[in-house]
Design an enzyme around this catalytic site. Structure first.
Site, short mmCIF file in Angstrom:
data_model
loop_
_atom_site.label_atom_id
_atom_site.label_comp_id
_atom_site.label_asym_id
_atom_site.label_seq_id
_atom_site.Cartn_x
_atom_site.Cartn_y
_atom_site.Cartn_z
N TYR A 238 13.44 -98.66 23.75
CA TYR A 238 14.11 -99.48 22.73
C TYR A 238 15.62 -99.38 22.81
CZ TYR A 238 9.43 -99.07 20.62
OH TYR A 238 8.10 -99.08 20.37
N TYR B 74 3.00 -103.04 12.77
CA TYR B 74 3.30 -102.61 14.14
C TYR B 74 2.05 -101.92 14.70
CZ TYR B 74 5.01 -100.07 18.14
OH TYR B 74 5.16 -99.58 19.41
N ASP C 209 -5.52 -99.06 11.60
CA ASP C 209 -4.65 -98.39 12.57
C ASP C 209 -4.00 -97.22 11.84
OD1 ASP C 209 -2.67 -97.49 14.21
OD2 ASP C 209 -1.86 -99.46 14.71
N LYS D 22 -0.67 -90.14 17.60
CA LYS D 22 0.50 -89.40 17.10
C LYS D 22 0.21 -87.94 16.72
CE LYS D 22 3.82 -92.93 16.47
NZ LYS D 22 3.46 -94.35 16.37
C1 LIG Z 1 3.13 -95.48 17.14
C2 LIG Z 1 2.12 -96.44 16.70
C3 LIG Z 1 1.34 -97.16 17.62
C4 LIG Z 1 1.55 -97.06 19.12
O1 LIG Z 1 1.30 -95.79 19.59
P1 LIG Z 1 1.90 -95.36 21.03
O2 LIG Z 1 1.36 -93.98 21.23
O3 LIG Z 1 3.39 -95.39 20.86
O4 LIG Z 1 1.43 -96.34 22.02
C5 LIG Z 1 0.39 -98.02 17.14
N1 LIG Z 1 0.19 -98.17 15.82
C6 LIG Z 1 0.90 -97.50 14.91
C7 LIG Z 1 0.61 -97.68 13.46
C8 LIG Z 1 1.90 -96.61 15.31
O5 LIG Z 1 2.63 -95.97 14.40
#
Ligand SMILES: *Cc1c(COP(=O)(O)O)cnc(C)c1O
Length: 421
Positions: free
Chosen positions: A19, A147, A240, A269
């Site tokens: 980024y 996102y 997600d 994460k």
């Molecule tokens: C960080 C994130 C992603 C993407 O994960 P990466 O490990 O960076 O590919 C997808 N969805 C959410 C909600 C996120 O916070």
């Protein structure tokens, strides 16, 4: 310092950073070591970390339990592939995740990044309809402010304007990106959307907090409206929880806090406490059953090289141990209380548009734009690492952060707010 300069200067010439407009971006800060919620810079100075390495290091950096698990796995067997071979840590982790996630989420597919976990969820949702009825349901409903990753399919379900992907409009598949059903009118609109299209495979949402979109928060009612609409129209609901999972909202999963169970969940994460890349896509029994047939064509044809990486899975198992043996969720609730107390007064400032907290997340949204990179440098001079998202200055600290360190982060934000008057 001289040595660090050498690797840093020559590497900066060749590394392509995330980024960043590399021509104008200020230099990143070289870090020599980490401990707890602190970063030690190459020049010896300390930064209190308000971000936790993209929201991952929830147990603090260098937690001995996680390091020990990583070392033990490394010594015994760094990894073997899951195609045709098996290793204990991935199987144990799948069993444990099925035990702690809500509802009947019970089948886990491992990947190595969140974006790919979302890709797998989308693929599962599309194939679920094909396997079950032969229908081609190829599109998704997702939300403004959302996102879900940076790969091609996930770009298509991010906020098309706010996101970092507007350049790719017309290149990525078109989806139904709409408003979260946070009012009765909008809930009715979702219902109409689902009833008037028969090409929708699933609704995809970040439950309770849209993270990268600026720590935007919504109520459990919004998720209940989505669950109800999905049930009425026989559409899958995907949470997600790559950001919200593993305690961030004050419960183990946002789904628990909201009292709403999805059909598919994506995790990442904090899954390994920030130590190694690992992500997971979990499906409910009902979803999985559409794949569990006598037809080879019904199989999920997906298999990243490092699926179920053994070191990652060992660390993730150790991280789940820590949720059992250390008071993580209490720590999160204490963080929420402290951040609410320390930051809410900023909402009285005329140039502060909003202050919001949920679990170990606080966001101060300004009413005007400011230079994000200059702000990041300003915070570093104050001995803190804080990296705003647009107009939103936020904290997502490690759950083990000391109250004094948390106060130092809050007062850095308060002082920053004073400079913006
Ligand atoms: C960080 C994130 C992603 C993407 O994960 P990466 O490990 O960076 O590919 C997808 N969805 C959410 C909600 C996120 O916070």
């Amino acid at each position: 310092m001289a040595r660090s300069n050498e690797w840093f200067r020559s590497g900066l010439e060749h590394i392509w950073l995330p980024y960043a407009q590399m021509k104008t971006a200020p230099d990143p800060s070289p870090i020599a070591s980490t401990e707890g919620a602190r970063l030690k810079m190459e020049d010896g100075s300390i930064l209190i970390d308000g971000v936790g390495s993209w929201w991952t290091s929830v147990h603090g950096y260098n937690h001995p339990t996680l390091l020990k698990a990583a070392h033990a796995q490394l010594d015994a067997m760094p990894h073997v592939m899951l195609g045709g071979l098996a290793h204990e840590q991935a199987y144990r982790l799948a069993t444990r995740l099925a035990g702690i996630t809500p509802g009947d989420l019970y089948k886990t597919f491992f990947t190595e990044s969140g974006s790919v976990a979302v890709e797998v969820a989308m693929k599962v949702a599309v194939q679920y309809a094909m396997n079950r009825t032969g229908e081609r349901r190829t599109r998704f409903v997702s939300f403004k402010g959302g996102y879900h990753g940076d790969t091609f399919a996930t770009m298509s379900v991010c906020d098309p304007e706010e996101g970092m992907h507007s350049l790719f409009a017309g290149v990525v598949p078109e989806q139904y990106v709409t408003d979260l059903p946070d009012t009765d009118d909008r809930a009715e609109a979702i219902d109409r959307l689902l009833s008037s299209h028969n090409d929708i495979a699933a609704v995809l949402v970040e439950p309770l907090i849209q993270g990268a979109g600026g720590m935007r928060m919504h109520s459990p009612e919004t998720l209940k409206a989505l669950r109800a609409a999905c049930d009425r129209h026989d559409v899958l609901l995907i949470f997600d929880e790559i950001f919200t999972g593993f305690g961030r909202t004050g419960e183990m999963f946002a789904a628990d806090r909201a009292g709403v169970t999805p059909d598919i969940i994506c995790l990442g994460k904090a899954l390994t406490g920030g130590i190694t890349p690992l992500a997971a896509t979990m499906a409910s029994r009902r979803v999985y059953e559409a794949f569990h047939t006598d037809s080879a064509e019904h199989a999920l044809m997906h298999g990243p090289t490092f699926t179920g990486h053994a070191i990652g899975c060992a660390v993730a198992n150790a991280g789940l141990d820590l949720f059992e043996t250390e008071p993580r969720l209490d720590q999160v609730r204490a963080i929420q209380a402290q951040l609410a107390e320390e930051l809410t007064p900023l909402s009285d400032l005329p140039h502060v548009a909003d202050v919001r907290t949920c679990g170990a997340v606080a966001a101060v949204e300004f009413a005007h734009d400011f230079d994000v990179e200059a702000a990041r440098r300003w915070f570093i001079e104050r001995g803190t690492f804080i990296r705003p998202l647009g107009r939103v200055v936020y904290l997502t600290p490690a759950y083990v952060i000391a109250p004094e360190d948390l106060s130092a982060l809050s007062s850095a934000i308060a002082d920053f707010a004073a400079t913006q008057a």
